[in-house]
Design an enzyme around this catalytic site. Structure first.
Site, mmCIF file in Angstrom:
data_model
loop_
_atom_site.group_PDB
_atom_site.id
_atom_site.type_symbol
_atom_site.label_atom_id
_atom_site.label_comp_id
_atom_site.label_asym_id
_atom_site.label_seq_id
_atom_site.Cartn_x
_atom_site.Cartn_y
_atom_site.Cartn_z
ATOM 1 N N ASN A 163 1.001 -0.946 0.016
ATOM 2 C CA ASN A 163 0.196 -0.099 0.159
ATOM 3 C C ASN A 163 0.910 1.257 0.078
ATOM 4 O O ASN A 163 1.203 1.713 1.128
ATOM 5 C CB ASN A 163 -0.891 -0.056 1.207
ATOM 6 C CG ASN A 163 -1.975 -0.988 1.042
ATOM 7 O OD1 ASN A 163 -2.993 -1.071 0.382
ATOM 8 N ND2 ASN A 163 -1.763 -2.309 1.798
ATOM 9 N N GLU A 164 1.307 1.514 -1.094
ATOM 10 C CA GLU A 164 2.132 2.695 -1.604
ATOM 11 C C GLU A 164 1.516 4.175 -0.952
ATOM 12 O O GLU A 164 0.332 4.227 -0.902
ATOM 13 C CB GLU A 164 2.557 2.744 -2.728
ATOM 14 C CG GLU A 164 3.266 1.631 -3.279
ATOM 15 C CD GLU A 164 4.795 1.396 -2.774
ATOM 16 O OE1 GLU A 164 4.994 2.092 -1.726
ATOM 17 O OE2 GLU A 164 5.293 0.587 -3.467
ATOM 18 N N PRO A 165 2.377 5.177 -0.986
ATOM 19 C CA PRO A 165 1.696 6.437 -0.534
ATOM 20 C C PRO A 165 0.563 6.949 -1.592
ATOM 21 O O PRO A 165 0.501 6.547 -2.708
ATOM 22 C CB PRO A 165 2.945 7.512 -0.839
ATOM 23 C CG PRO A 165 3.928 6.611 -0.635
ATOM 24 C CD PRO A 165 3.678 5.216 -1.102
ATOM 25 N N THR A 182 10.225 1.740 -3.469
ATOM 26 C CA THR A 182 10.105 0.402 -3.321
ATOM 27 C C THR A 182 10.787 -0.416 -4.059
ATOM 28 O O THR A 182 11.271 -1.297 -3.697
ATOM 29 C CB THR A 182 8.428 0.119 -3.083
ATOM 30 O OG1 THR A 182 7.642 1.163 -2.073
ATOM 31 C CG2 THR A 182 8.248 -1.534 -2.831
#
Length: 658
Positions: A163-165, A182
């Site tokens: 769950n990236e920015p 990442t």
């Protein structure tokens, strides 16, 4: 249970219950014990234990402990159902970097879990099938009554799962594009950034938040900044882990390095009403104040202390003039151009006294985890020690063979072929190896391990470069040692745990040389990385030799790698470098040609190693200058080993009591 932590005023700025332990091993045992208790409790009630599992280096210790409990304590996984957080996309299940393969190797192949109870996102689907799969994944979790326990790591962007920015609090299992940070962090596993997939399938933040219990773990100084943002910062989609502040039963387990930026450790005087001032704490607070205000140490005033939450320090140890002078003299005393000490004719009455101060020249061991860490991290000091006549031995702890590009191996194989032809050397074995290297490397898949012959060739490349670097620094070939510690020789990024044979290798070497001074890489960034394993081997070896007469007066200093420098309050010795010294160090680094221009494992920094080293050394010099100390072009910093492998520097142990 965890809410009790929040009544401790030292933790008043932490919005998630946070437990700090000595090291990753202690965390792993504690988390594994909770998982085992849940499994047994559910089994006794005739119920399934539904676990959300994570991958990466962080949970490996937990899985190892669970396997041990299965083998030695009868812990059964027959009633366990698992759902993994994520998987790269696209990703074949048998690929070296597949999370299916990871889970099999790290846990499932070693316990009695029913394979029908194992669920991992499918990276082999057609893109049009992914949305339907993700919806079904959510239904399966719900069908088991939700996750009883979810374990997590945290990425440098603050991501949990992938769950990236920008990921929302209500997000569910879905396909996601990976952030470049990442992908850079994953590049070591994939051998090159361009091999890292751009997408992944991941559980959403909402899926994680629906778990009845969430445990997040983090280790090493590289995670300290994002841990602070997640635990003490505001809740934001830019740091997905911060959403855990809203979970009623979430806890974060960290080692001391990862906890370093939390207020109770970084600025404890702000939150601890019972804070007592010892020498190390006074140094830390005074340097912090000088940096905060942009003032030299000797210009700080009583008002500066009082206006910046240091009233108790000035009340107990003031006035400011006295505190400033003590800290200034301490920092000034760390500066020396003689890392091995001075000969008697050059000693002066005010010189700092070191162990074995009467011995000159000294026998010195410089331990280097890889065949270039010595010159990258302390090349200037290494040259200085040799210039000043000390008996310097360099010990390369690992071969570094996986950090060589295939093209370099082919280049040297071509050289060997031409060399043999030039001098009429012709034998069947040489021709066989030449053919093997050519065929294997031409057909090698992404991330595939090297054959033993190719690893040996790559190891020889690193050895020849290491010898060249040592010659340039003045270390003769007979004092260059290759320990080839066994834990490293897997041919893969994933290494074996530290073993008795690794420790004995170091013990034997120490007792052979009987040094007056030891230098070792004290990089605590990654507790599972090669640097930390090599450091732990030295710590364990020192435990074995600590009663030897030669060790009683031995000085053990630690340097940092290309990514981090010691905090100023931890520095015990700082070696100033002139512009000429910096140039000589750069040339020593350049001898490692296989790591020049582009390294196989560059880490998360796009600069070359020599650039990182020079900028770090210049920043250390600038720090000393800003504190009002002498101005130099560059400085290499070292911390004395305290004798406690869990507290290797001078930071007070009491600061880390939960």
């Amino acid at each position: 249970m965890m809410n009790s932590f929040r009544f401790d005023p030292r933790m008043s700025r932490e919005k998630i219950a946070t437990v700090v332990r000595d090291n990753s091993a202690a965390v792993s045992c504690e988390v594994a014990a909770e998982i085992a208790a849940l499994i047994r409790e559910k089994a006794a009630a005739g119920e399934k234990a539904v676990l959300g599992l994570a991958t990466g280096s962080t949970p490996k210790g937990v899985y190892r402990e669970l396997i041990r409990m299965h083998r030695e304590e009868g812990l059964s996984f027959k009633n366990v159902v698992t759902f993994n957080l994520d998987e790269y996309y696209p990703m074949p299940v048998d690929h070296l970097q597949s999370y299916v393969r990871y889970m099999n190797e790290q846990l499932f192949d070693h316990v009695d879990i029913d394979r029908e109870s194992v669920h991992v996102p499918d990276g082999t689907l057609e893109a049009r099938e992914v949305a339907g799969f993700c919806a079904a994944y959510e239904r399966k979790i719900a069908g088991y009554g939700g996750l009883d326990l979810q374990i997590l790591g945290i990425g440098r962007t603050g991501h949990i799962g992938f769950n990236e920015p920008g990921s929302g609090e209500e997000s569910l299992t879905r396909m996601i594009w990976l952030d470049e940070i990442t992908r850079q962090d994953a590049s070591g596993d994939f051998f090159r950034l361009e091999n890292v997939p751009h997408r992944a399938i991941t559980m959403g933040v909402g899926t994680i938040m629906n778990a009845k219990r969430v445990i997040m773990m983090a280790y090493g100084v590289a995670k300290a900044s994002v841990i602070k943002r997640a635990i003490e910062g505001k809740v934001t989609s830019e740091v997905a882990a911060s959403f855990l502040q809203g979970h009623e039963n979430a806890v974060v387990y960290v080692d001391r390095a990862a906890a370093g930026h939390l207020t109770r450790f970084d600025r404890p005087w702000l939150v601890d009403p019972t804070y007592t001032w010892d020498k190390n704490r006074i140094i830390k607070a005074t340097i912090w104040l000088a940096q905060r205000l942009g003032k030299p140490l000797l210009k700080l005033t009583d008002l500066d202390y009082n206006k910046n939450h240091l009233q108790s320090l000035i009340a107990e140890h003031g006035p400011a003039f006295n505190i400033n002078l003590k800290v200034f003299r301490h920092m000034q005393g760390t500066i020396t151009g003689w890392p091995g000490g001075k000969p008697d004719e050059l000693k002066q009455p005010g010189d700092r006294k070191w162990p074995n101060d009467e011995v000159f020249p000294k026998r010195v061991i410089v331990f280097s985890p890889h065949p270039d860490d010595d010159v990258i991290s302390m090349g200037g000091t290494l040259i200085r020690l040799n210039d000043q006549g000390h008996d310097v031995h360099v010990a390369y702890q690992t071969s570094g063979n996986i950090a060589v590009f295939d093209d370099d191996a082919l280049k040297f194989a071509d050289f060997a072929h031409d060399f043999n032809q030039l001098f009429g050397i012709d034998n069947e074995k040489a021709r066989s190896i030449e053919a093997h290297v050519e065929q294997y490397l031409r057909n090698k898949g992404i991330g595939e391990s090297d054959s033993n012959e190719i690893r040996q060739i790559k190891g020889l490349i690193r050895r020849s470069e290491a010898r060249a670097g040592c010659r340039y620094c003045g270390v003769p070939s007979e004092r260059v040692h290759f320990l080839d510690m066994p834990f490293y020789e897997t041919g893969k990024v994933d290494k074996k745990p530290l073993g008795e044979d690794d420790i004995e290798t170091v013990v034997s070497f120490l007792r052979k040389i009987k040094p007056h001074q030891i230098y070792a890489a004290g990089d605590l960034a990654d507790p599972h990385g090669t640097h930390r394993v090599c450091l732990d081997a030295i710590f364990e070896a020192v435990e074995c030799v600590k009663d030897d007469a030669w060790y009683q007066a031995c000085q053990f200093l630690m340097y940092r790698g290309a990514w981090h420098e010691w905090e100023p309050e931890s520095i015990d010795m700082c070696i100033p470098l002139s512009p000429l010294d910096v140039e000589r160090k750069r040339q020593a680094i350049f001898k490692h040609e296989s790591q020049k221009d582009s390294a196989v494992y560059p880490g998360n920094d796009s600069r070359e190693f020599w650039q990182r080293a020079e900028e770090r050394n210049a920043e250390t010099a600038e720090l000393y200058n800003e504190l009002g100390l002498p101005e130099y072009s560059a400085m290499e910093a070292f911390a004395l080993y305290t004798g406690d492998k869990n507290y290797p520097t001078r930071i007070s142990k009491s600061q880390y009591t939960c």
